[in-house]
Design an enzyme around this catalytic site. Structure first.
Site, PDB file in Angstrom:
ATOM      1  N   ALA A 139     -15.191 -51.122  -4.332  1.00 57.46           N
ATOM      2  CA  ALA A 139     -13.545 -51.624  -4.862  1.00 57.46           C
ATOM      3  C   ALA A 139     -13.064 -50.452  -5.557  1.00 57.46           C
ATOM      4  CB  ALA A 139     -13.689 -52.905  -5.705  1.00 57.46           C
ATOM      5  N   CYS A 140     -11.266 -50.353  -4.761  1.00 63.91           N
ATOM      6  CA  CYS A 140     -10.591 -49.477  -5.748  1.00 63.91           C
ATOM      7  C   CYS A 140      -9.482 -50.287  -5.875  1.00 63.91           C
ATOM      8  CB  CYS A 140     -10.718 -47.943  -4.770  1.00 63.91           C
ATOM      9  SG  CYS A 140      -9.735 -48.551  -3.080  1.00 63.91           S
ATOM     10  N   ARG A 141      -8.158 -49.972  -5.576  1.00 62.88           N
ATOM     11  CA  ARG A 141      -6.894 -50.805  -5.603  1.00 62.88           C
ATOM     12  C   ARG A 141      -6.633 -51.331  -4.758  1.00 62.88           C
ATOM     13  NH1 ARG A 141      -1.505 -48.479  -5.261  1.00 62.88           N
ATOM     14  NH2 ARG A 141       0.018 -50.130  -5.925  1.00 62.88           N
TER      15      ARG A 141
END
Length: 114
Positions: free
Chosen positions: A65-67
């Site tokens: 996951a990232c932004r």
């Protein structure tokens, strides 16, 4: 399982329901992590993944996951090339927060994804 950009992907609902069975890997930068992250996530910034790959459990599925899902897509592809069962979380932490799943800051208080 959903597919995004020809990489395997899961939505935030699937990730949240399977959080006990997966390693949720947050690859955002330190300041992004400090402001808000999933309580059960492990933090390794994207640029550190190659040097810290030994910290990851090959026996567990890794949900990256990232932004928004772009950086984590690159990490997902890299991990898969190195033999990990990795998938990208569609929409990233923005989608996680929008769906109402918990976000905490570095002190454990309610956080935010910016």
């Amino acid at each position: 399982m959903e597919r995004s950009n020809s990489l395997p992907a899961v939505g935030v609902d699937t990730a949240s329901m399977t959080v006990a069975d997966i390693l949720l890997l947050d690859v955002r930068e330190d300041d992004e992590w400090a402001r808000g992250h999933a309580p059960t996530a492990v933090h390794i910034p994207m640029s550190d993944v190659p040097t810290r790959v030994g910290e990851l459990d090959r026996a567990r599925r890794i949900v990256c996951a990232c932004r928004s899902g772009n950086r984590s897509g690159r990490v997902t592809a890299w991990l898969r090339q190195h033999g990990f069962d990795a998938v990208n979380m569609t929409g990233g932490m923005q989608a996680w927060a929008h769906a109402g799943y918990p976000i905490v800051d570095d002190t454990g208080r309610p956080g935010a994804v910016i």
